[in-house]
Structures are given as C-alpha cells and as structure tokens.
Motif scaffolding. Structure first.
Motif, PDB file in Angstrom:
ATOM      1  N   ASN A 133       0.809  -1.233   0.000  1.00  0.00           N
ATOM      2  CA  ASN A 133       0.000   0.000   0.000  1.00  0.00           C
ATOM      3  C   ASN A 133       0.836   1.274   0.000  1.00  0.00           C
ATOM      4  O   ASN A 133       0.410   2.315   0.523  1.00  0.00           O
ATOM      5  CB  ASN A 133      -1.002   0.006   1.161  1.00  0.00           C
ATOM      6  N   LEU A 134       2.020   1.236  -0.591  1.00  0.00           N
ATOM      7  CA  LEU A 134       2.878   2.423  -0.615  1.00  0.00           C
ATOM      8  C   LEU A 134       2.170   3.607  -1.278  1.00  0.00           C
ATOM      9  O   LEU A 134       2.323   4.753  -0.835  1.00  0.00           O
ATOM     10  CB  LEU A 134       4.199   2.120  -1.329  1.00  0.00           C
ATOM     11  N   ASP A 135       1.379   3.354  -2.311  1.00  0.00           N
ATOM     12  CA  ASP A 135       0.664   4.442  -2.983  1.00  0.00           C
ATOM     13  C   ASP A 135      -0.266   5.168  -2.016  1.00  0.00           C
ATOM     14  O   ASP A 135      -0.366   6.403  -2.052  1.00  0.00           O
ATOM     15  CB  ASP A 135      -0.158   3.906  -4.172  1.00  0.00           C
ATOM     16  N   GLU A 136      -0.923   4.419  -1.142  1.00  0.00           N
ATOM     17  CA  GLU A 136      -1.814   5.038  -0.147  1.00  0.00           C
ATOM     18  C   GLU A 136      -1.000   5.814   0.893  1.00  0.00           C
ATOM     19  O   GLU A 136      -1.381   6.903   1.308  1.00  0.00           O
ATOM     20  CB  GLU A 136      -2.676   3.977   0.539  1.00  0.00           C
ATOM     21  N   VAL A 145      -2.172  12.966  10.368  1.00  0.00           N
ATOM     22  CA  VAL A 145      -2.145  11.777  11.218  1.00  0.00           C
ATOM     23  C   VAL A 145      -0.944  11.825  12.146  1.00  0.00           C
ATOM     24  O   VAL A 145       0.021  12.558  11.917  1.00  0.00           O
ATOM     25  CB  VAL A 145      -2.081  10.471  10.393  1.00  0.00           C
ATOM     26  N   ALA A 146      -1.016  11.002  13.200  1.00  0.00           N
ATOM     27  CA  ALA A 146       0.088  10.953  14.153  1.00  0.00           C
ATOM     28  C   ALA A 146       1.343  10.378  13.519  1.00  0.00           C
ATOM     29  O   ALA A 146       2.453  10.822  13.801  1.00  0.00           O
ATOM     30  CB  ALA A 146      -0.321  10.122  15.365  1.00  0.00           C
ATOM     31  N   GLY A 147       1.171   9.362  12.653  1.00  0.00           N
ATOM     32  CA  GLY A 147       2.336   8.737  12.043  1.00  0.00           C
ATOM     33  C   GLY A 147       1.947   7.478  11.302  1.00  0.00           C
ATOM     34  O   GLY A 147       0.766   7.198  11.073  1.00  0.00           O
ATOM     35  N   LEU A 148       2.966   6.714  10.941  1.00  0.00           N
ATOM     36  CA  LEU A 148       2.805   5.465  10.202  1.00  0.00           C
ATOM     37  C   LEU A 148       3.171   4.314  11.125  1.00  0.00           C
ATOM     38  O   LEU A 148       4.192   4.357  11.811  1.00  0.00           O
ATOM     39  CB  LEU A 148       3.733   5.465   8.985  1.00  0.00           C
ATOM     40  N   LYS A 149       2.320   3.278  11.157  1.00  0.00           N
ATOM     41  CA  LYS A 149       2.588   2.101  11.996  1.00  0.00           C
ATOM     42  C   LYS A 149       2.924   0.915  11.106  1.00  0.00           C
ATOM     43  O   LYS A 149       2.188   0.583  10.180  1.00  0.00           O
ATOM     44  CB  LYS A 149       1.346   1.776  12.838  1.00  0.00           C
ATOM     45  N   LEU A 150       4.061   0.277  11.398  1.00  0.00           N
ATOM     46  CA  LEU A 150       4.476  -0.914  10.684  1.00  0.00           C
ATOM     47  C   LEU A 150       4.626  -2.071  11.673  1.00  0.00           C
ATOM     48  O   LEU A 150       5.281  -1.923  12.711  1.00  0.00           O
ATOM     49  CB  LEU A 150       5.817  -0.701   9.974  1.00  0.00           C
ATOM     50  N   PHE A 151       4.006  -3.185  11.351  1.00  0.00           N
ATOM     51  CA  PHE A 151       4.185  -4.406  12.132  1.00  0.00           C
ATOM     52  C   PHE A 151       5.308  -5.215  11.489  1.00  0.00           C
ATOM     53  O   PHE A 151       5.156  -5.728  10.386  1.00  0.00           O
ATOM     54  CB  PHE A 151       2.894  -5.229  12.149  1.00  0.00           C
ATOM     55  N   LEU A 152       6.430  -5.297  12.195  1.00  0.00           N
ATOM     56  CA  LEU A 152       7.555  -6.094  11.705  1.00  0.00           C
ATOM     57  C   LEU A 152       7.554  -7.464  12.377  1.00  0.00           C
ATOM     58  O   LEU A 152       8.532  -8.197  12.328  1.00  0.00           O
ATOM     59  CB  LEU A 152       8.879  -5.363  11.961  1.00  0.00           C
ATOM     60  N   PRO A 164      11.664  -7.152   2.596  1.00  0.00           N
ATOM     61  CA  PRO A 164      12.730  -6.185   2.879  1.00  0.00           C
ATOM     62  C   PRO A 164      12.797  -5.033   1.871  1.00  0.00           C
ATOM     63  O   PRO A 164      13.072  -3.889   2.245  1.00  0.00           O
ATOM     64  CB  PRO A 164      14.005  -7.029   2.840  1.00  0.00           C
ATOM     65  N   GLU A 165      12.519  -5.329   0.605  1.00  0.00           N
ATOM     66  CA  GLU A 165      12.573  -4.271  -0.411  1.00  0.00           C
ATOM     67  C   GLU A 165      11.464  -3.249  -0.195  1.00  0.00           C
ATOM     68  O   GLU A 165      11.677  -2.036  -0.315  1.00  0.00           O
ATOM     69  CB  GLU A 165      12.463  -4.892  -1.805  1.00  0.00           C
ATOM     70  N   VAL A 166      10.264  -3.736   0.118  1.00  0.00           N
ATOM     71  CA  VAL A 166       9.142  -2.836   0.398  1.00  0.00           C
ATOM     72  C   VAL A 166       9.443  -1.999   1.635  1.00  0.00           C
ATOM     73  O   VAL A 166       9.211  -0.788   1.665  1.00  0.00           O
ATOM     74  CB  VAL A 166       7.838  -3.638   0.598  1.00  0.00           C
ATOM     75  N   LEU A 167       9.969  -2.652   2.663  1.00  0.00           N
ATOM     76  CA  LEU A 167      10.260  -1.962   3.911  1.00  0.00           C
ATOM     77  C   LEU A 167      11.244  -0.812   3.683  1.00  0.00           C
ATOM     78  O   LEU A 167      11.027   0.316   4.149  1.00  0.00           O
ATOM     79  CB  LEU A 167      10.823  -2.954   4.925  1.00  0.00           C
ATOM     80  N   GLU A 168      12.303  -1.087   2.939  1.00  0.00           N
ATOM     81  CA  GLU A 168      13.287  -0.033   2.668  1.00  0.00           C
ATOM     82  C   GLU A 168      12.665   1.092   1.837  1.00  0.00           C
ATOM     83  O   GLU A 168      12.942   2.267   2.071  1.00  0.00           O
ATOM     84  CB  GLU A 168      14.507  -0.606   1.958  1.00  0.00           C
ATOM     85  N   SER A 220      14.864  -8.021  15.492  1.00  0.00           N
ATOM     86  CA  SER A 220      13.968  -7.151  14.735  1.00  0.00           C
ATOM     87  C   SER A 220      14.235  -5.673  15.002  1.00  0.00           C
ATOM     88  O   SER A 220      14.319  -4.867  14.070  1.00  0.00           O
ATOM     89  CB  SER A 220      12.516  -7.497  15.067  1.00  0.00           C
ATOM     90  N   SER A 221      14.375  -5.295  16.272  1.00  0.00           N
ATOM     91  CA  SER A 221      14.579  -3.873  16.580  1.00  0.00           C
ATOM     92  C   SER A 221      15.931  -3.382  16.063  1.00  0.00           C
ATOM     93  O   SER A 221      16.041  -2.250  15.558  1.00  0.00           O
ATOM     94  CB  SER A 221      14.436  -3.612  18.088  1.00  0.00           C
ATOM     95  N   SER A 222      16.953  -4.217  16.127  1.00  0.00           N
ATOM     96  CA  SER A 222      18.265  -3.784  15.637  1.00  0.00           C
ATOM     97  C   SER A 222      18.247  -3.614  14.117  1.00  0.00           C
ATOM     98  O   SER A 222      18.861  -2.688  13.583  1.00  0.00           O
ATOM     99  CB  SER A 222      19.359  -4.767  16.069  1.00  0.00           C
ATOM    100  N   LYS A 223      17.508  -4.481  13.409  1.00  0.00           N
ATOM    101  CA  LYS A 223      17.375  -4.332  11.956  1.00  0.00           C
ATOM    102  C   LYS A 223      16.636  -3.047  11.605  1.00  0.00           C
ATOM    103  O   LYS A 223      17.011  -2.333  10.663  1.00  0.00           O
ATOM    104  CB  LYS A 223      16.630  -5.538  11.367  1.00  0.00           C
ATOM    105  N   ALA A 224      15.562  -2.753  12.343  1.00  0.00           N
ATOM    106  CA  ALA A 224      14.792  -1.534  12.067  1.00  0.00           C
ATOM    107  C   ALA A 224      15.650  -0.293  12.281  1.00  0.00           C
ATOM    108  O   ALA A 224      15.610   0.665  11.493  1.00  0.00           O
ATOM    109  CB  ALA A 224      13.550  -1.489  12.955  1.00  0.00           C
ATOM    110  N   ILE A 225      16.442  -0.296  13.340  1.00  0.00           N
ATOM    111  CA  ILE A 225      17.309   0.843  13.640  1.00  0.00           C
ATOM    112  C   ILE A 225      18.397   0.985  12.575  1.00  0.00           C
ATOM    113  O   ILE A 225      18.699   2.098  12.119  1.00  0.00           O
ATOM    114  CB  ILE A 225      17.906   0.697  15.056  1.00  0.00           C
ATOM    115  N   GLU A 226      18.955  -0.132  12.158  1.00  0.00           N
ATOM    116  CA  GLU A 226      19.963  -0.108  11.095  1.00  0.00           C
ATOM    117  C   GLU A 226      19.379   0.491   9.808  1.00  0.00           C
ATOM    118  O   GLU A 226      20.016   1.323   9.142  1.00  0.00           O
ATOM    119  CB  GLU A 226      20.451  -1.531  10.839  1.00  0.00           C
ATOM    120  N   LEU A 227      18.142   0.112   9.477  1.00  0.00           N
ATOM    121  CA  LEU A 227      17.492   0.626   8.275  1.00  0.00           C
ATOM    122  C   LEU A 227      17.187   2.117   8.412  1.00  0.00           C
ATOM    123  O   LEU A 227      17.334   2.885   7.447  1.00  0.00           O
ATOM    124  CB  LEU A 227      16.211  -0.161   7.996  1.00  0.00           C
ATOM    125  N   ALA A 228      16.762   2.533   9.601  1.00  0.00           N
ATOM    126  CA  ALA A 228      16.487   3.959   9.821  1.00  0.00           C
ATOM    127  C   ALA A 228      17.754   4.791   9.667  1.00  0.00           C
ATOM    128  O   ALA A 228      17.738   5.885   9.076  1.00  0.00           O
ATOM    129  CB  ALA A 228      15.881   4.162  11.206  1.00  0.00           C
TER     130      ALA A 228
END
Length: 449
Positions: A133-136, A145-152, A164-168, A220-228
């Motif tokens: 749903n990247l287009d949305e 809105v307050a923000g975007l919520k992602l369930f990893l 992973p490609e969509v997430l990035e 999971s949290s370390s991967k998210a932080i690395e991507l950020a």
C-alpha cells in the motif's frame, strides 16, 4: 457547554521538572494564567479548590487499540476513551489493525468521523503500512495523522511487513514518523514449533517469553534501527520489553532532535515472568512480559532517557477469549484506566518521581509527535489537566472497571492514588468515577512543516 471561566486554586502544579504551588485560570479551552494566587473576577467563575492535590498535564497515550471498527465486541472508541479520561489520559493515538484495517485514506477518514462523534479524549490515528500500500501511504499529509505504523512481527490480517525491499522503500519514501512493532517472526515460529510439539495447543503460558524471546525482539529492533540510520527515516520503536534492546538507544541527544526513539509500556514496567503463575493468559502480551532483570533494566533506561515515552498498548479482548488455551488466547489487555495509578504506585515505592512520570507520559509524547499545545501546563495551551490525590486508596474490582471487556490485569490491586478530576479542553469531563454529559474531545493537530 464550556464553563466560561474555571479557576483551580491551591494546586501542586507538576510541569517541566518542577512542582510549584499555585492557581490555574482556564478560559474556554485554554489555560489563560498560571500564578501563585489568582482571584476570581466575577461570580460566574467556576472555582475548584485542589486543597494541595497535584495537578498534572493530561497524559498522552501514543499506542492504543480501541477496536473500532470491526472488533467492537471487545471495545469501542467511546467506552475506551471514557476509561482513558478516568485514568488521566486526555489524548490517545489509536492503531490501524482494526477491521477494515486503516491502510487506505477512506478507512482513515472513517475513523476520524467515528471519533468526532463518540470520543471522550482527544484523538488521532496511525496509518498502517503493508507490503502493498505504498501508494496510499504517499497520499497521507503528515499534518493529518500521528504517524505510520508498521508491524515487523505479530500482526493480524495482512499487516505484517516482511518484504525487505518494500520496507526499505517505505523508509525512504515517507516523511511520516514511523512507529514499529519489532519481533522477528521466523524466530518466534521456530520457538513455537518446539513447544507445540511438546504440549500441543495447551502450552503453559510461562513459556510465552521464551517463545517470543529476547532474541526475537533484538533481531527485529536492531534491523529496524539499522534501516532507519541507512535511510534517514524518523523511527519510533514501540513497547521495548528487554534490557538488551535498551543498548540500541541514545541519551546524548535532546528528544526534539532525536531521529530514533523508544517507548516502554506500563505492563513491562510492572509485571515480570513470575506473574504468569497467578495471572496466566491475562498478562499474555506481544512482546511478552519477560524477567525481573529486564523490567529493572527497562526502568533504568527510562530514567536514563534512553527510553523516551511511556504508553499502554491498551489492547482489550473479552475474558472468554483470554481464557482459551495458550495458542488460542489472543495477546493484549486493557490498561488505559490503570496506567497512571500504577505509575503513581511506583512513585510511592520510590522507583520514579512524579516529575519523571509527567515528562515521559505527558511532555515527551507531545514533543515526539509534535502535537500542538498539549502535554504541558502552560499559558496558551489547551487545558487538558488531571487532578490526583496521592493518598486516597482504592481497589480495582468489577464494579469500577470501565473497559467494555469488563476485566483488568490489575483486578484486586489496591492503588494509593486516585484520579479525582479530569479536564479535557477546559471542560470538566470526569470527577471521582462520575462522567459528565458533555464530551470536550478534539482531533489532535500537529505542528509540522
């Protein structure tokens, strides 16, 4: 209708690391004046004598699940926001995993419409990301809105973002603050299979923090932080549950300048794995409540400013649903009514100061989400105020639980402190277990460029 003018006298005002004795003058929706002593100028002024009780800014809960639309047998915006103001929470940010999920602009607008008619506390919503749903997401104005919520990890429906490609691409494409639930799904599935082979569906619940393990969270949290860090995205990691994860966060940068922030929830500060014996699936959350050592390390990181905010992750289910065997019992529980009393109990125990509670549960959510004119007791700010009596004990029981689901993990707990009055946008909405007929809630607005 709003009182034309309200005056709170003789309060201990808790704001920005200080407690001062004084009065607060409210005109309409706003705080007009704060001073050591203010005299009413006419008989029309509605005067409350705080009699030395503490007055805090209304708490801002950055993570709730109020189950509307689609799951309203568990809860709805009206019932849970009423419980929230009874617990001193005057603003909430609600999550997207309802039915339908909040992953389209149409579904988001429907939620805002619902809340405008029934919410007792100020409100905003997270927009949900999926694998497709990247287009949305790109249609969303960050002021709306307050923000975007992602369930990893651990999501209902199709909200698990595991490509992973969509997430990035999402991290690179949006200016929205991205909040994430971090648990590694592959690790959890492997752990679960081990225990299902041994016990079938009726796995003893004390294995929950071993199945949804420290490793699952940290991977999971370390991967998210690395991507950020790689993409420059603004990342907020929800509900840390392990001491190990706290090492990933920084306390050297002022909150307003941080690009990567963290939250801890009340249940991870209160319960430990020793409580599974008595509470069973009633304290089954994702991420899981873990060890006493984890709990102590989370509190230390909160006090050291590695963790920035406190929230509830209020997520009610019916008692019947929670009474199922382990694999059938859903994770989550109701918390908005009892989070602030629990934190004040921690104050009584010497674990945290009232000033620090206000910083983490009121000030910092407002700073982090750039919420306009809330979270502080300041002249010109909305009059979201909570009066608490620190020495008025009460026991949580079926008769005073306000959640639609009718139960609480705190049932039987006696709290020393009581929320006596809650003002929302200048209107007295709640007083000593009594609600007034007028709802004063407003949609949250955001001071973002």
């Amino acid at each position: 209708m709003y009182q034309k003018t309200t005056l709170i006298k003789n309060a201990k005002i808790v704001n920005e690391g200080k407690i001062v004795n004084g009065d607060i003058l409210i005109e309409g929706e706003y705080i007009a004046k704060i001073a050591e002593s203010i005299s009413p100028k006419s008989a029309d002024v509605n005067v409350f004598d705080a009699e030395g009780q503490y007055v805090l800014p209304g708490a801002i809960d950055d993570q709730v699940h109020f189950r509307e639309p689609g799951l309203t047998h568990k809860a709805n915006i009206e019932t849970e926001s009423r419980a929230a103001i009874a617990g001193g929470i005057t603003s909430f940010i609600e999550m997207p995993n309802t039915n339908p999920q909040t992953t389209t602009v149409e579904a988001l607008n429907d939620k805002f419409d619902r809340a405008s008619k029934t919410a007792w506390a100020n409100y905003s919503f997270m927009f949900g990301g999926t694998n497709d749903n990247l287009d949305e997401i790109l249609k969303i104005d960050k002021k709306d809105v307050a923000g975007l919520k992602l369930f990893l990890g651990s999501s209902t429906g199709n909200m698990l973002v595991d490509n992973p490609e969509v997430l990035e691409k999402i991290f690179k494409s949006t200016d929205l603050l991205i909040s994430v639930h971090c648990e590694d799904e592959a690790t959890i599935k492997a752990n679960l299979e081990i225990y299902k082979e041994r016990y079938g569906d009726d796995i003893p619940v004390h294995f929950h923090p071993i199945i949804r393990s420290e490793d699952a969270c940290y991977i999971s949290s370390s991967k998210a932080i690395e991507l950020a860090k790689k993409t420059g995205a603004r990342l907020h990691v929800f509900h840390l549950s392990t001491g190990k994860e706290t090492q990933l966060f920084d306390n050297k940068t002022p909150l307003k300048d941080k690009k990567i922030t963290a939250e801890v929830c009340i249940h991870h500060l209160w319960f430990s794995d020793k409580d599974y014996e008595n509470k069973g699936t009633l304290i089954k959350w994702n991420p899981a409540v873990k060890t006493e050592k984890d709990r102590d390390q989370l509190l230390k990181a909160l006090l050291d400013d590695k963790i920035d905010v406190i929230a509830t992750d209020h997520a009610p289910h019916t008692f019947e649903e929670k009474s199922n065997v382990y694999t059938k019992a859903p994770s989550g529980g109701p918390l908005v009514q009892h989070a602030l009393p629990a934190l004040l109990e921690m104050y009584h125990d010497g674990d945290i100061s009232i000033e620090k509670i206000v910083e983490k549960f009121c000030h910092n959510p407002a700073i982090l989400f750039e919420i306009e004119k809330r979270g502080f007791i300041k002249e010109g700010y909305y009059a979201d105020l909570v009066m608490v009596n620190l020495n008025n004990p009460w026991t949580v029981n079926k008769d005073n639980i306000l959640y639609k689901c009718g139960w609480s993990p705190f049932e039987g707990t006696t709290f020393k402190s009581r929320i006596t009055h809650t003002f929302v946008n200048g209107g007295l909405a709640y007083k000593n277990f009594k609600f007034y007929d007028t709802r004063y809630a407003k949609r949250l607005t955001f001071d973002r460029d």
